[in-house]
Write a protein that holds these residues in place. Sequence first.
Motif, PDB file in Angstrom:
ATOM      1  N   PRO A 248       0.824  -1.277   0.068  1.00 42.75           N
ATOM      2  CA  PRO A 248      -0.131   0.061   0.148  1.00 42.75           C
ATOM      3  C   PRO A 248       0.944   1.200  -0.172  1.00 42.75           C
ATOM      4  O   PRO A 248       1.846   1.432   0.734  1.00 42.75           O
ATOM      5  CB  PRO A 248      -0.639  -0.237   1.350  1.00 42.75           C
ATOM      6  CG  PRO A 248      -0.864  -1.512   1.536  1.00 42.75           C
ATOM      7  CD  PRO A 248       0.468  -2.044   1.202  1.00 42.75           C
ATOM      8  N   PHE A 249       0.514   2.262  -0.710  1.00 44.81           N
ATOM      9  CA  PHE A 249       0.999   3.617  -0.450  1.00 44.81           C
ATOM     10  C   PHE A 249      -0.164   4.753  -0.762  1.00 44.81           C
ATOM     11  O   PHE A 249      -1.009   4.398  -1.610  1.00 44.81           O
ATOM     12  CB  PHE A 249       2.190   3.525  -1.588  1.00 44.81           C
ATOM     13  CG  PHE A 249       1.793   3.908  -2.916  1.00 44.81           C
ATOM     14  CD1 PHE A 249       1.827   5.114  -3.596  1.00 44.81           C
ATOM     15  CD2 PHE A 249       1.458   2.795  -3.771  1.00 44.81           C
ATOM     16  CE1 PHE A 249       1.566   5.402  -4.784  1.00 44.81           C
ATOM     17  CE2 PHE A 249       1.127   3.122  -5.053  1.00 44.81           C
ATOM     18  CZ  PHE A 249       1.281   4.345  -5.833  1.00 44.81           C
ATOM     19  N   THR A 250       0.376   5.912  -0.423  1.00 43.05           N
ATOM     20  CA  THR A 250      -0.345   6.959  -0.687  1.00 43.05           C
ATOM     21  C   THR A 250       0.318   7.955  -1.638  1.00 43.05           C
ATOM     22  O   THR A 250       1.483   8.099  -1.619  1.00 43.05           O
ATOM     23  CB  THR A 250      -0.921   7.612   0.578  1.00 43.05           C
ATOM     24  OG1 THR A 250      -1.439   6.977   1.374  1.00 43.05           O
ATOM     25  CG2 THR A 250      -1.618   9.006   0.414  1.00 43.05           C
ATOM     26  N   PHE A 251      -0.652   8.513  -2.442  1.00 41.79           N
ATOM     27  CA  PHE A 251       0.026   9.809  -3.573  1.00 41.79           C
ATOM     28  C   PHE A 251      -0.856  10.984  -3.456  1.00 41.79           C
ATOM     29  O   PHE A 251      -2.110  10.876  -3.077  1.00 41.79           O
ATOM     30  CB  PHE A 251       0.251   9.356  -4.826  1.00 41.79           C
ATOM     31  CG  PHE A 251      -0.914   9.032  -5.921  1.00 41.79           C
ATOM     32  CD1 PHE A 251      -1.441  10.058  -6.398  1.00 41.79           C
ATOM     33  CD2 PHE A 251      -1.519   7.861  -5.962  1.00 41.79           C
ATOM     34  CE1 PHE A 251      -2.488   9.759  -7.418  1.00 41.79           C
ATOM     35  CE2 PHE A 251      -2.431   7.496  -6.772  1.00 41.79           C
ATOM     36  CZ  PHE A 251      -3.014   8.406  -7.553  1.00 41.79           C
ATOM     37  N   LEU A 252      -0.449  12.071  -3.599  1.00 43.01           N
ATOM     38  CA  LEU A 252      -1.231  13.413  -3.823  1.00 43.01           C
ATOM     39  C   LEU A 252      -1.629  13.856  -5.252  1.00 43.01           C
ATOM     40  O   LEU A 252      -0.533  13.602  -6.164  1.00 43.01           O
ATOM     41  CB  LEU A 252      -0.605  14.366  -2.909  1.00 43.01           C
ATOM     42  CG  LEU A 252      -0.395  14.420  -1.519  1.00 43.01           C
ATOM     43  CD1 LEU A 252       0.736  15.211  -0.786  1.00 43.01           C
ATOM     44  CD2 LEU A 252      -1.817  14.259  -0.725  1.00 43.01           C
ATOM     45  N   TYR A 253      -2.511  14.375  -5.350  1.00 45.86           N
ATOM     46  CA  TYR A 253      -2.945  14.891  -6.638  1.00 45.86           C
ATOM     47  C   TYR A 253      -3.083  16.378  -6.633  1.00 45.86           C
ATOM     48  O   TYR A 253      -4.196  16.734  -5.816  1.00 45.86           O
ATOM     49  CB  TYR A 253      -3.979  14.049  -7.267  1.00 45.86           C
ATOM     50  CG  TYR A 253      -4.947  14.848  -8.301  1.00 45.86           C
ATOM     51  CD1 TYR A 253      -4.567  15.494  -9.280  1.00 45.86           C
ATOM     52  CD2 TYR A 253      -6.487  14.520  -8.376  1.00 45.86           C
ATOM     53  CE1 TYR A 253      -5.315  16.145 -10.144  1.00 45.86           C
ATOM     54  CE2 TYR A 253      -7.135  15.058  -9.192  1.00 45.86           C
ATOM     55  CZ  TYR A 253      -6.916  15.760 -10.085  1.00 45.86           C
ATOM     56  OH  TYR A 253      -7.775  16.457 -11.064  1.00 45.86           O
ATOM     57  N   PHE A 254      -2.567  17.209  -7.252  1.00 42.92           N
ATOM     58  CA  PHE A 254      -2.758  18.663  -7.321  1.00 42.92           C
ATOM     59  C   PHE A 254      -3.085  19.064  -8.842  1.00 42.92           C
ATOM     60  O   PHE A 254      -2.334  18.873  -9.553  1.00 42.92           O
ATOM     61  CB  PHE A 254      -1.383  19.606  -6.920  1.00 42.92           C
ATOM     62  CG  PHE A 254      -0.873  19.239  -5.783  1.00 42.92           C
ATOM     63  CD1 PHE A 254      -1.421  19.875  -4.552  1.00 42.92           C
ATOM     64  CD2 PHE A 254       0.173  18.214  -5.435  1.00 42.92           C
ATOM     65  CE1 PHE A 254      -0.864  19.453  -3.263  1.00 42.92           C
ATOM     66  CE2 PHE A 254       0.500  18.122  -4.018  1.00 42.92           C
ATOM     67  CZ  PHE A 254       0.081  18.711  -2.985  1.00 42.92           C
ATOM     68  N   GLY A 255      -4.304  19.837  -8.787  1.00 38.73           N
ATOM     69  CA  GLY A 255      -4.592  20.670 -10.126  1.00 38.73           C
ATOM     70  C   GLY A 255      -3.594  21.897 -10.091  1.00 38.73           C
ATOM     71  O   GLY A 255      -2.783  21.992  -9.359  1.00 38.73           O
ATOM     72  N   ASP A 256      -3.887  22.768 -10.884  1.00 39.05           N
ATOM     73  CA  ASP A 256      -3.297  23.956 -11.296  1.00 39.05           C
ATOM     74  C   ASP A 256      -2.857  24.938  -9.954  1.00 39.05           C
ATOM     75  O   ASP A 256      -3.745  25.175  -9.425  1.00 39.05           O
ATOM     76  CB  ASP A 256      -4.110  25.086 -12.210  1.00 39.05           C
ATOM     77  CG  ASP A 256      -4.507  24.146 -13.617  1.00 39.05           C
ATOM     78  OD1 ASP A 256      -4.933  23.163 -13.599  1.00 39.05           O
ATOM     79  OD2 ASP A 256      -4.477  24.998 -14.534  1.00 39.05           O
ATOM     80  N   ILE A 257      -1.570  24.933  -9.853  1.00 42.30           N
ATOM     81  CA  ILE A 257      -1.164  25.701  -8.773  1.00 42.30           C
ATOM     82  C   ILE A 257      -1.111  27.043  -9.041  1.00 42.30           C
ATOM     83  O   ILE A 257      -1.471  28.055  -8.431  1.00 42.30           O
ATOM     84  CB  ILE A 257       0.129  25.130  -7.935  1.00 42.30           C
ATOM     85  CG1 ILE A 257      -0.120  23.835  -7.541  1.00 42.30           C
ATOM     86  CG2 ILE A 257       0.906  25.980  -7.083  1.00 42.30           C
ATOM     87  CD1 ILE A 257       1.178  23.104  -6.706  1.00 42.30           C
ATOM     88  N   GLN A 258      -0.308  27.255 -10.230  1.00 45.58           N
ATOM     89  CA  GLN A 258      -0.242  28.591 -11.158  1.00 45.58           C
ATOM     90  C   GLN A 258      -0.258  30.020 -10.631  1.00 45.58           C
ATOM     91  O   GLN A 258       0.675  30.443 -10.896  1.00 45.58           O
ATOM     92  CB  GLN A 258      -1.531  28.321 -12.003  1.00 45.58           C
ATOM     93  CG  GLN A 258      -1.446  29.266 -13.167  1.00 45.58           C
ATOM     94  CD  GLN A 258      -2.649  29.159 -14.097  1.00 45.58           C
ATOM     95  OE1 GLN A 258      -3.443  28.445 -14.071  1.00 45.58           O
ATOM     96  NE2 GLN A 258      -2.786  30.154 -15.056  1.00 45.58           N
ATOM     97  N   ASN A 259      -1.226  30.404 -10.068  1.00 46.57           N
ATOM     98  CA  ASN A 259      -1.271  31.924  -9.751  1.00 46.57           C
ATOM     99  C   ASN A 259      -1.215  32.073  -8.188  1.00 46.57           C
ATOM    100  O   ASN A 259      -1.523  31.306  -7.288  1.00 46.57           O
ATOM    101  CB  ASN A 259      -2.719  32.357 -10.019  1.00 46.57           C
ATOM    102  CG  ASN A 259      -2.879  32.504 -11.491  1.00 46.57           C
ATOM    103  OD1 ASN A 259      -3.269  31.376 -12.082  1.00 46.57           O
ATOM    104  ND2 ASN A 259      -2.577  33.352 -12.410  1.00 46.57           N
ATOM    105  N   ASP A 260      -0.568  33.247  -7.943  1.00 48.54           N
ATOM    106  CA  ASP A 260      -0.581  33.659  -6.512  1.00 48.54           C
ATOM    107  C   ASP A 260       0.041  32.807  -5.680  1.00 48.54           C
ATOM    108  O   ASP A 260      -0.636  32.125  -4.739  1.00 48.54           O
ATOM    109  CB  ASP A 260      -1.882  34.289  -6.017  1.00 48.54           C
ATOM    110  CG  ASP A 260      -1.865  35.135  -4.701  1.00 48.54           C
ATOM    111  OD1 ASP A 260      -0.522  35.462  -4.314  1.00 48.54           O
ATOM    112  OD2 ASP A 260      -2.932  35.183  -4.141  1.00 48.54           O
ATOM    113  N   ILE A 261       1.186  32.138  -5.911  1.00 52.40           N
ATOM    114  CA  ILE A 261       1.539  30.746  -5.514  1.00 52.40           C
ATOM    115  C   ILE A 261       1.954  30.809  -3.926  1.00 52.40           C
ATOM    116  O   ILE A 261       1.385  30.089  -3.127  1.00 52.40           O
ATOM    117  CB  ILE A 261       2.683  30.237  -6.437  1.00 52.40           C
ATOM    118  CG1 ILE A 261       2.248  29.758  -7.735  1.00 52.40           C
ATOM    119  CG2 ILE A 261       3.433  28.763  -5.461  1.00 52.40           C
ATOM    120  CD1 ILE A 261       3.475  29.377  -8.491  1.00 52.40           C
TER     121      ILE A 261
END
Length: 419
Positions: free
Chosen positions: A127-140
């Motif tokens: 078993p393992f876990t991953f993270l999913y990120f959409g657009d970070i893009q602006n005003d980071i």
Amino acid sequence: MPARPAPLLALGTALALALAPAPTAAAPADAPDRVLLTPTATPDTARTLTWRSAPTPTPLLQIAPAHDPHDITEVAGTTTATLSGRAHHTATATGLAPGTEHRYRVGDGTAFGPWHTFTTTAGTDDPFTFLYFGDIQNDITDGAAPVVRAALAAEPDAALALHAGDLIDSADNDAQWSEWFDAFGTRTATLDHLAAPGNHEYSATSLSARWTPQFPGNGTGPTTGRDLPDTVHTTDYQGVRFIVLNSNYRNAAPLNTTAWLDTQRRWLQEALQDNPHDWTVVTFHHPLFSNSPGRDNAPLRTAWLDTLEEHDADLVLQGHDHSYARGNLTANDTADPDVHTGPVYAVSVTGPKMYDVSPGNWTANGARPRVQLDRTQTFQTVRVDGDTLHYTARTADGTVVDAFTIDKDGTDKTVTDTR
């Protein structure tokens, strides 16, 4: 459809900021920085590191098993570009022991940066876990980084971060890339990062000069076609085949869109057909079913949708529309309104730039969003555990806005809403 969550709570964000890794401290001008860990095609035995430094003829990676730190292997690096006065380097360590913690540092043979650690995948279906990120893009720094740090604080044992494009807003704006690296702090060096390019990683028809030096292809994708060798690839990660596609047909192939996408379709079909694992996660930037009014990516649906459905990809993770959605083809619905079969299509946004949402493009093309949210920044946690995959979408204050499980029993697969 779930009600829209309350705005991010100041207390929750403050707690996330307190718990998460601090941004990378300023380093001496000649020290290595922007150290980034990237999974190879076989991350049980190999890893690629990229980093920057003052120009040097001898970029070098030193790596050793954590349990035997004196057993150091040196890997000569390659300088791939010099941008904004800094040299970008890459090195790939091979022959590593599976499921083993390693420590490493990068430098020039004389001066090195700090030691970092990572663990190779087990080479089995642990078993393992991953993270999913959409657009970070602006005003980071002020807008997106609190969500990123909340994700890292919520899932400190996550093995991998998947990025569905538009990591920054201007393809070659070095200050924005600095903000992106600072948002993750030292976790760029200890957490695998798998990224698909978005349209903001392009300047007109040119892929960012910083893309390949930071996110090198691993040689598993198409060998020809504009930008494809650098942006399309697979990695087999502890029971999951991750597949990265390039959906930027308007930028990379405006004059030969059909051929360019078909090259990827034929390669995708092979990658899905030859998958030795139980799970498949596909990522690219532009959604097959647009979540924002007036948008449409018909060439992508024409090229890829049938292949994804035919081979029953498990997750298709996308960005671009600056909102959240998750859905499926209506042909895969069942008599139970909370259960369906077939692939799951998701769209998410991590940064603060927001668009309106509409089900129109979904329903016009034989699909429906089970969840749609605007004005909602999220991160997604995906836990793969044997025959079950658990997916949860949350805001920075921990509010769950979507959740489902995928269960596999032999040849049968069901997707069940759990929120």
